[in-house]
Scaffold this motif. Sequence first.
Motif, PDB file in Angstrom:
ATOM      1  N   TYR A 140       0.805  -1.224   0.000  1.00  0.00           N
ATOM      2  CA  TYR A 140       0.000   0.000   0.000  1.00  0.00           C
ATOM      3  C   TYR A 140       0.833   1.267   0.000  1.00  0.00           C
ATOM      4  O   TYR A 140       0.328   2.343  -0.294  1.00  0.00           O
ATOM      5  CB  TYR A 140      -0.987  -0.031   1.168  1.00  0.00           C
ATOM      6  N   TYR A 141       2.125   1.168   0.297  1.00  0.00           N
ATOM      7  CA  TYR A 141       3.004   2.328   0.263  1.00  0.00           C
ATOM      8  C   TYR A 141       3.288   2.794  -1.160  1.00  0.00           C
ATOM      9  O   TYR A 141       3.850   3.847  -1.378  1.00  0.00           O
ATOM     10  CB  TYR A 141       4.335   2.017   0.965  1.00  0.00           C
ATOM     11  N   ASN A 143       1.458   3.936  -3.506  1.00  0.00           N
ATOM     12  CA  ASN A 143       0.559   4.951  -4.074  1.00  0.00           C
ATOM     13  C   ASN A 143      -0.301   4.377  -5.203  1.00  0.00           C
ATOM     14  O   ASN A 143      -0.408   4.950  -6.286  1.00  0.00           O
ATOM     15  CB  ASN A 143       1.374   6.159  -4.560  1.00  0.00           C
ATOM     16  N   LYS A 145      -3.468   3.533  -7.243  1.00  0.00           N
ATOM     17  CA  LYS A 145      -4.762   4.179  -7.464  1.00  0.00           C
ATOM     18  C   LYS A 145      -5.672   3.373  -8.385  1.00  0.00           C
ATOM     19  O   LYS A 145      -6.879   3.569  -8.386  1.00  0.00           O
ATOM     20  CB  LYS A 145      -4.548   5.577  -8.041  1.00  0.00           C
ATOM     21  N   ASP A 149      -2.136  -0.123 -11.650  1.00  0.00           N
ATOM     22  CA  ASP A 149      -1.060   0.212 -10.715  1.00  0.00           C
ATOM     23  C   ASP A 149      -0.749  -0.977  -9.811  1.00  0.00           C
ATOM     24  O   ASP A 149       0.414  -1.292  -9.547  1.00  0.00           O
ATOM     25  CB  ASP A 149      -1.455   1.392  -9.816  1.00  0.00           C
TER      26      ASP A 149
END
Length: 173
Positions: A140-141, A143, A145, A149
């Motif tokens: 989850y670090y 980024n 979206k 991704d």
Amino acid sequence: MKLAIGISGASGVELGIKFVEYLPSYVEPFVVVSNSAKIVQKFERANVKIFSNSQIEASISSGSFGVDATAIIPCSMNTLAKIAYGISDNLVTRVAAVALKEQKRLLLAPREMPLSAIALENMQKLASLGVVISPPIVGYYANIKTLEDMERFIIGKWYDSLGIEHNLFERWK
């Protein structure tokens, strides 16, 4: 770099396909597809060599062919169990057996959850032999979206484990 890629099971086949699509041009992919993952026909890259899982005599089934690394994405629990117990009754499991005996990098991306105690035991056994057990888990670090991704992050982490250069996600700073 010669890279053998197995695509087993049905769930997660798209990640296996994208793994091949994102490969840099210096990587020579050799793809094996299990019967339950026949949608591999979507491959349109001319430099991808596709084998049937029944082609046990294929070049990549021999240690002398010189595969540098092997990835099985996704890796069904059936395939993982066969690898853990030395059963090489098809090309995917044979290629994994060759990677183990030749002490080459072997990455398995198990795709089932929750994991049973049997599956965890098989993964532990393989990890103790140096196999990279790398389920498709999101960081989850990164980024993230979009779904793309997320896929690029997961595939990039697999590339990192195999020593394949990429720019699929932004690294931690």
